[in-house]
Scaffold this motif. Structure first.
Motif, PDB file in Angstrom:
ATOM      1  N   LEU A  30      -0.423   4.365   7.760  1.00 57.83           N
ATOM      2  CA  LEU A  30       0.737   4.940   7.076  1.00 57.83           C
ATOM      3  C   LEU A  30       0.578   6.446   6.921  1.00 57.83           C
ATOM      4  CD1 LEU A  30       2.673   3.555   4.060  1.00 57.83           C
ATOM      5  CD2 LEU A  30       1.804   5.895   3.946  1.00 57.83           C
ATOM      6  N   THR A  31       1.653   7.169   7.239  1.00 56.18           N
ATOM      7  CA  THR A  31       1.702   8.614   7.037  1.00 56.18           C
ATOM      8  C   THR A  31       2.887   8.931   6.144  1.00 56.18           C
ATOM      9  OG1 THR A  31       0.798   8.991   9.256  1.00 56.18           O
ATOM     10  CG2 THR A  31       1.854  10.859   8.156  1.00 56.18           C
ATOM     11  N   ALA A  32       2.640   9.655   5.050  1.00 56.38           N
ATOM     12  CA  ALA A  32       3.706  10.005   4.108  1.00 56.38           C
ATOM     13  C   ALA A  32       4.058  11.480   4.235  1.00 56.38           C
ATOM     14  CB  ALA A  32       3.269   9.696   2.677  1.00 56.38           C
ATOM     15  N   ASP A  33       5.327  11.809   3.945  1.00 53.97           N
ATOM     16  CA  ASP A  33       5.762  13.196   4.037  1.00 53.97           C
ATOM     17  C   ASP A  33       5.175  14.060   2.930  1.00 53.97           C
ATOM     18  OD1 ASP A  33       7.162  12.018   1.974  1.00 53.97           O
ATOM     19  OD2 ASP A  33       9.128  12.816   2.554  1.00 53.97           O
ATOM     20  N   THR A  34       4.918  13.440   1.768  1.00 54.41           N
ATOM     21  CA  THR A  34       4.376  14.172   0.617  1.00 54.41           C
ATOM     22  C   THR A  34       3.416  13.263  -0.137  1.00 54.41           C
ATOM     23  OG1 THR A  34       6.481  15.355   0.401  1.00 54.41           O
ATOM     24  CG2 THR A  34       4.966  15.475  -1.471  1.00 54.41           C
ATOM     25  N   ALA A  35       2.331  13.838  -0.630  1.00 57.89           N
ATOM     26  CA  ALA A  35       1.369  13.055  -1.395  1.00 57.89           C
ATOM     27  C   ALA A  35       1.891  12.819  -2.808  1.00 57.89           C
ATOM     28  CB  ALA A  35       0.024  13.775  -1.436  1.00 57.89           C
ATOM     29  N   VAL A  37      10.637   0.413   1.786  1.00 50.10           N
ATOM     30  CA  VAL A  37      11.631   1.161   1.018  1.00 50.10           C
ATOM     31  C   VAL A  37      11.769   0.554  -0.380  1.00 50.10           C
ATOM     32  CG1 VAL A  37      14.040   1.868   0.882  1.00 50.10           C
ATOM     33  CG2 VAL A  37      12.862   1.857   3.086  1.00 50.10           C
ATOM     34  N   GLY A  38      11.679   1.424  -1.385  1.00 48.53           N
ATOM     35  CA  GLY A  38      11.776   0.986  -2.769  1.00 48.53           C
ATOM     36  C   GLY A  38      10.437   0.870  -3.464  1.00 48.53           C
ATOM     37  N   LEU A  39       9.348   0.834  -2.692  1.00 50.48           N
ATOM     38  CA  LEU A  39       8.015   0.756  -3.286  1.00 50.48           C
ATOM     39  C   LEU A  39       7.525   2.149  -3.671  1.00 50.48           C
ATOM     40  CD1 LEU A  39       6.209  -1.705  -0.819  1.00 50.48           C
ATOM     41  CD2 LEU A  39       7.434  -2.262  -2.931  1.00 50.48           C
ATOM     42  N   SER A  40       6.594   2.198  -4.611  1.00 50.58           N
ATOM     43  CA  SER A  40       5.908   3.461  -4.854  1.00 50.58           C
ATOM     44  C   SER A  40       4.994   3.724  -3.669  1.00 50.58           C
ATOM     45  CB  SER A  40       5.085   3.386  -6.143  1.00 50.58           C
ATOM     46  OG  SER A  40       3.977   2.507  -5.970  1.00 50.58           O
ATOM     47  N   LEU A  41       4.603   4.975  -3.488  1.00 51.98           N
ATOM     48  CA  LEU A  41       3.749   5.300  -2.350  1.00 51.98           C
ATOM     49  C   LEU A  41       2.430   4.542  -2.433  1.00 51.98           C
ATOM     50  CD1 LEU A  41       3.312   6.848   0.222  1.00 51.98           C
ATOM     51  CD2 LEU A  41       2.575   8.834  -1.125  1.00 51.98           C
ATOM     52  N   VAL A  79       9.313   5.427  -1.990  1.00 54.51           N
ATOM     53  CA  VAL A  79       9.648   5.418  -0.562  1.00 54.51           C
ATOM     54  C   VAL A  79      11.156   5.224  -0.411  1.00 54.51           C
ATOM     55  CG1 VAL A  79       9.318   4.261   1.651  1.00 54.51           C
ATOM     56  CG2 VAL A  79       7.386   4.506   0.068  1.00 54.51           C
ATOM     57  N   ILE A  80      11.814   6.163   0.293  1.00 53.30           N
ATOM     58  CA  ILE A  80      13.267   6.077   0.486  1.00 53.30           C
ATOM     59  C   ILE A  80      13.637   5.851   1.954  1.00 53.30           C
ATOM     60  CG2 ILE A  80      13.811   7.478  -1.534  1.00 53.30           C
ATOM     61  CD1 ILE A  80      14.213   9.845   0.436  1.00 53.30           C
ATOM     62  N   GLY A  81      12.639   5.841   2.846  1.00 53.91           N
ATOM     63  CA  GLY A  81      12.912   5.590   4.256  1.00 53.91           C
ATOM     64  C   GLY A  81      11.621   5.395   5.020  1.00 53.91           C
ATOM     65  N   GLN A  82      11.704   4.684   6.147  1.00 53.35           N
ATOM     66  CA  GLN A  82      10.516   4.493   6.978  1.00 53.35           C
ATOM     67  C   GLN A  82      10.902   4.542   8.452  1.00 53.35           C
ATOM     68  OE1 GLN A  82       9.256   0.385   5.901  1.00 53.35           O
ATOM     69  NE2 GLN A  82       9.759  -0.192   8.019  1.00 53.35           N
ATOM     70  N   VAL A 136       3.308   3.617  10.732  1.00 52.61           N
ATOM     71  CA  VAL A 136       4.610   3.849  10.120  1.00 52.61           C
ATOM     72  C   VAL A 136       4.585   5.182   9.381  1.00 52.61           C
ATOM     73  CG1 VAL A 136       4.027   2.668   7.944  1.00 52.61           C
ATOM     74  CG2 VAL A 136       6.413   2.804   8.673  1.00 52.61           C
ATOM     75  N   GLU A 137       5.708   5.890   9.423  1.00 52.45           N
ATOM     76  CA  GLU A 137       5.876   7.122   8.663  1.00 52.45           C
ATOM     77  C   GLU A 137       6.915   6.869   7.579  1.00 52.45           C
ATOM     78  OE1 GLU A 137       6.953  10.268  11.265  1.00 52.45           O
ATOM     79  OE2 GLU A 137       5.146  10.103  12.509  1.00 52.45           O
ATOM     80  N   VAL A 138       6.646   7.363   6.368  1.00 53.09           N
ATOM     81  CA  VAL A 138       7.581   7.127   5.271  1.00 53.09           C
ATOM     82  C   VAL A 138       8.052   8.441   4.669  1.00 53.09           C
ATOM     83  CG1 VAL A 138       6.629   4.866   4.707  1.00 53.09           C
ATOM     84  CG2 VAL A 138       5.714   6.888   3.556  1.00 53.09           C
ATOM     85  N   ALA A 139       9.333   8.445   4.281  1.00 52.63           N
ATOM     86  CA  ALA A 139       9.909   9.551   3.522  1.00 52.63           C
ATOM     87  C   ALA A 139       9.922   9.138   2.060  1.00 52.63           C
ATOM     88  CB  ALA A 139      11.322   9.845   4.010  1.00 52.63           C
ATOM     89  N   THR A 140       9.588  10.062   1.178  1.00 51.75           N
ATOM     90  CA  THR A 140       9.483   9.726  -0.242  1.00 51.75           C
ATOM     91  C   THR A 140      10.298  10.688  -1.089  1.00 51.75           C
ATOM     92  OG1 THR A 140       7.507  11.100  -0.558  1.00 51.75           O
ATOM     93  CG2 THR A 140       7.158   8.800   0.112  1.00 51.75           C
TER      94      THR A 140
END
Length: 508
Positions: free
Chosen positions: A342-347, A324-328, A353-356, A370-374
């Motif tokens: 790692l799987t992100a919600d949006t490319a 959380v807090g890092l760029s994707l 990153v605002i949540g994991q 891990v899945e991250v919300a961005t």
């Protein structure tokens, strides 16, 4: 001359100083300096040696008084392997005064348990745990853990049919009366034969020998958060522990209650000090208000000699996994380095990153994914917080927004007018916001402030795009305004609407 630095021998020139030996040391952190022993006395330790037909083990007792009460003459003759399974090996039987609670306990590899068969104290056993498990061994309500194997733990897997305890002996150690100090002074002169302990290393519960167990994931995460900076401030010290209280109060779940032996690390789960991290310098019994999160594997000497006001360098294994807090792009690099998919919600490499999920280090390592919300970087506001000038108000904001636990938090934008933006973080009703760091003159543009309890709008957070000599950033008089920091990228707020959730990133 020869110096022992963290267990390694170093040759240094005569006249060297501490700063010469540790040129990259964090000057805020203290180190332990131990001069060679000049006078020694024999003293009983908390350790007991078990000489068995399969080899020797050393057990550190949680209660030194237990040794004289339990290990009576002739006991060793009764300690034959009575039963074993994949979880434990039991020696006995013998008579004791154990009071069985008739309930299961949770045990770690190396725990030594005093229990009894059939809930009969005359059929007591010493049970050596081979792995983490839960079982009812006819032990007392506290689980019956009387010690931990600290040397010869591999013997637990080699004990077999026919093995027995040949002798039980109390270990005597040399009580060092040499001069030992804790210092930050880079000019401290070094002497031949000195031992220098510069850091503490900890191993967390649930991560041992490459195996991952998630039962203590949340309490371990709190510990990893507390040492994220690599520093352990000694806010309190007692005869048996040192404690770091900078995250107090924090709700931490009770996940594993066990004996607090020397080097054991716990987190307090109840009372006014909930969230405090303790490292023990002497063994004490288990407590229902302390959950065990790890143990010291290097630097216990530094812990023993440290006092209030010292700051210790500390390393934890494993390192916290918090994206959380890092760029994707940064998050993907960290995940790849640690072998996590790692799987992100949006490319989008620049998204923040605002949540994991999972949210804890141990769970991520167990899943190896891990899945991250961005969020778009245009929707994240960078701020700085002035903890030195407004410590209580800053702590309240961090708690309410989530910045206490991660680099990015959030709060709703509730009102916009003229040059003012107002936010309403969810602050508990019983939290008092005392006046602190109130402005005395014109407040500069982009100043971040919180309304204190002297006004009806207590808890509101605001920022202005223009300086103002009459009202603070929350449009309250200066007496009702606590200055807490500054917004660094005000332009990102301009395109937001009332009712929007604003993500805030603290820049330290």
């Amino acid at each position: 001359m020869e110096i022992h630095l963290d267990g390694e021998r170093r040759e240094v020139p005569v006249g060297s100083r501490l700063g010469d030996l540790l040129p990259e040391r964090d000057v805020r952190c203290s180190v332990a300096v131990i001069r060679p022993a000049l006078e020694e006395d024999a003293a009983e330790s908390q350790e007991v040696r078990f000489l068995t037909s399969a080899g020797d083990m050393v057990v550190e007792m949680a209660d030194p008084g237990m040794v004289s009460r339990l290990f009576l003459p002739g006991l060793a003759e009764q300690l034959r392997l009575h039963w074993q399974d994949r979880y434990a090996a039991a020696f006995g039987p013998f008579a004791s005064v154990v009071r069985p609670a008739r309930q299961p306990g949770r045990y770690e590899r190396g725990d030594v348990i005093l229990g009894c068969g059939g809930y009969d104290p005359s059929q007591s056993h010493l049970i050596f745990a081979r792995m983490r498990h839960t079982a009812d061994y006819g032990a007392p309500a506290d689980g019956g853990v009387i010690g931990r194997v600290v040397t010869g733990r591999g013997l637990l897997d080699r004990i077999g049919d026919g093995d027995r305890v040949i002798e039980v002996e109390r270990i005597f150690q040399r009580a060092d009366r040499s001069h030992a100090i804790v210092t930050r002074d880079a000019e401290f002169p070094l002497e031949d034969g000195m031992q220098i302990i510069s850091y503490v290393e900890a191993e967390v519960l649930g991560f041992e020998a490459g195996e991952v167990d998630t039962e203590t994931a949340r309490s371990v995460e709190h510990f990893l958060l507390s040492v994220q900076s690599g520093r352990f401030p000694v806010d309190r010290s007692g005869s048996t522990y040192i404690a770091d209280t900078h995250l107090v109060p924090t709700k931490v779940p009770m996940e594993f209650s066990g004996p607090r032996l020397e080097g054991t690390i716990t987190v307090r789960t109840a009372g006014k000090s909930s969230g405090a991290v303790y490292i023990y310098t002497q063994g004490v019994s288990a407590s229902p208000a302390h959950t065990v999160v790890g143990k010291v594997v290097h630097g216990i000497e530094l812990v023993r000699f440290a006092g209030e006001g010292d700051i210790l360098a500390i390393r934890a294994e494993p390192e916290q996994f918090d994206l959380v807090g890092l760029s994707l792009a940064e998050a993907e690099a960290v995940a790849a380095r640690r072998g996590i998919a790692l799987t992100a919600d949006t490319a989008g490499e620049d998204r923040v990153v605002i949540g994991q999920m999972p949210g804890t280090t141990i769970e991520v390592l167990a899943a190896k994914a891990v899945e991250v919300a961005t969020e778009s970087p245009d929707h994240v506001i960078s701020i700085t917080l002035d903890e030195a000038a407004a410590p209580r108000s800053v702590a309240i904001l961090r708690e309410a927004t989530g910045l206490k636990h991660h680099a990015v938090g959030k709060m709703p934008l509730v009102f916009m007018f003229e040059d003012v933006f107002l936010f309403k973080p969810k602050i508990a009703k019983n939290v008092g916001i005392i006046p602190e760091n109130v402005p005395t003159g014109e407040t500069p543009a982009f100043t971040l402030a919180m309304t204190n309890d002297s006004r009806r709008g207590t808890g509101m957070v605001g920022v202005r795009t223009k300086p103002n000599a009459e009202f603070g950033p929350t449009s309250e008089p200066f007496t009702g305004t606590n200055i807490i920091g500054k917004v660094l990228d005000m332009g990102n707020l301009a395109g937001m609407r009332e009712g929007t959730t604003v993500y805030v990133k603290e820049v330290k």
